[in-house]
Scaffold this active site. Structure first.
Site, PDB file in Angstrom:
ATOM      1  N   HIS A 183       8.455  -3.446   2.113  1.00  0.00           N
ATOM      2  CA  HIS A 183       8.129  -4.215   0.902  1.00  0.00           C
ATOM      3  C   HIS A 183       8.840  -3.669  -0.342  1.00  0.00           C
ATOM      4  CE1 HIS A 183       4.829  -1.146   0.315  1.00  0.00           C
ATOM      5  NE2 HIS A 183       5.184  -1.310  -0.941  1.00  0.00           N
TER       6      HIS A 183
ATOM      7  N   ASP B  63       6.060  -2.476   8.201  1.00  0.00           N
ATOM      8  CA  ASP B  63       6.378  -2.283   6.787  1.00  0.00           C
ATOM      9  C   ASP B  63       7.299  -1.080   6.586  1.00  0.00           C
ATOM     10  OD1 ASP B  63       6.419  -2.922   4.091  1.00  0.00           O
ATOM     11  OD2 ASP B  63       4.691  -1.680   3.613  1.00  0.00           O
TER      12      ASP B  63
ATOM     13  N   SER C 224       5.240   4.087  -2.898  1.00  0.00           N
ATOM     14  CA  SER C 224       5.504   3.421  -1.622  1.00  0.00           C
ATOM     15  C   SER C 224       6.820   3.896  -1.034  1.00  0.00           C
ATOM     16  CB  SER C 224       5.549   1.908  -1.809  1.00  0.00           C
ATOM     17  OG  SER C 224       4.286   1.398  -2.117  1.00  0.00           O
TER      18      SER C 224
END
Length: 205
Positions: free
Chosen positions: A59, A89, A164
């Site tokens: 993402h 992911d 992230s």
């Protein structure tokens, strides 16, 4: 009683990932016309091979037209995407370099337990590389977020937007997970963060 020796070893292998993408934006609420606008975002990544192979979250790079990777020593590289895996992911990036890059080794034992001390390393809110500490709060968390992946490490080490793709590191300075999401009503860390376990990271890499 300091994490500094671990950080000195691990932090150089954690990078900042900057992406830009072109999006269509309506000129006004009453208009059908659109104009192109450049949208920038940021995340983190982990160097897993000295040749310049980097793992991050899917993402973070999804839809990106341009990718830049900045190392802890401020060196900057253009990056290309080798692989994206939406189900886990995870994404694999590659930068071209003439010299070996620092690498964060995988935890090959996989004996982490609830209560173990961990460090989260990343680039929260774009302020620059940051280290936070906590413990493994739970293992094999399921039904978390929108991912099809079914098992996460839960940690109370502070994880915020921009973290992230960053590293979750054990006290041996090894990668045990890639930070991927938080549960928060405010948008900031509430002490509930999740990381993709290193076994999945190793398989995708």
């Amino acid at each position: 009683l300091s994490f500094a020796p671990i950080v000195r070893e691990a932090a150089p292998a954690v990078v900042n990932v900057y992406t830009s993408r072109t999006v269509q934006q309506r000129v006004s609420f009453f208009s059908r016309r659109t104009r192109e606008r450049e949208q920038n975002s940021l995340g983190s990544g982990v160097i897993v091979d000295a040749s310049g192979v980097i793992v991050t979250n899917n993402h973070v790079v999804q839809g990106a037209d341009e990718l830049r990777v900045v190392l802890a020593d401020r060196r900057e590289f253009e990056a290309q995407i080798l692989l994206t895996d939406e189900a886990s992911d995870l994404a694999i990036l590659k930068v071209d370099t003439d010299e070996p890059l620092p690498v964060l080794p995988f935890d090959n034992v996989g004996d982490g337990e609830v209560g173990d001390l961990v460090l989260a390393i990343g680039n929260p809110f774009g302020v620059g590389q940051t280290v936070t500490s906590g413990i493994i709060s739970a293992l094999s968390r399921t039904d978390v977020g929108d991912s099809d992946f079914a098992s996460f490490i839960q940690t109370d080490a502070a994880i915020n937007p921009g973290n992230s793709g960053g590293a979750l590191v054990n006290m041996d300075g090894e990668l045990i997970g890639v930070n991927t999401m938080i549960f928060s009503r405010s948008g900031g860390s509430n002490g509930i963060g999740f990381a993709i376990p290193v076994d999945t990271v190793r398989r995708i890499t």
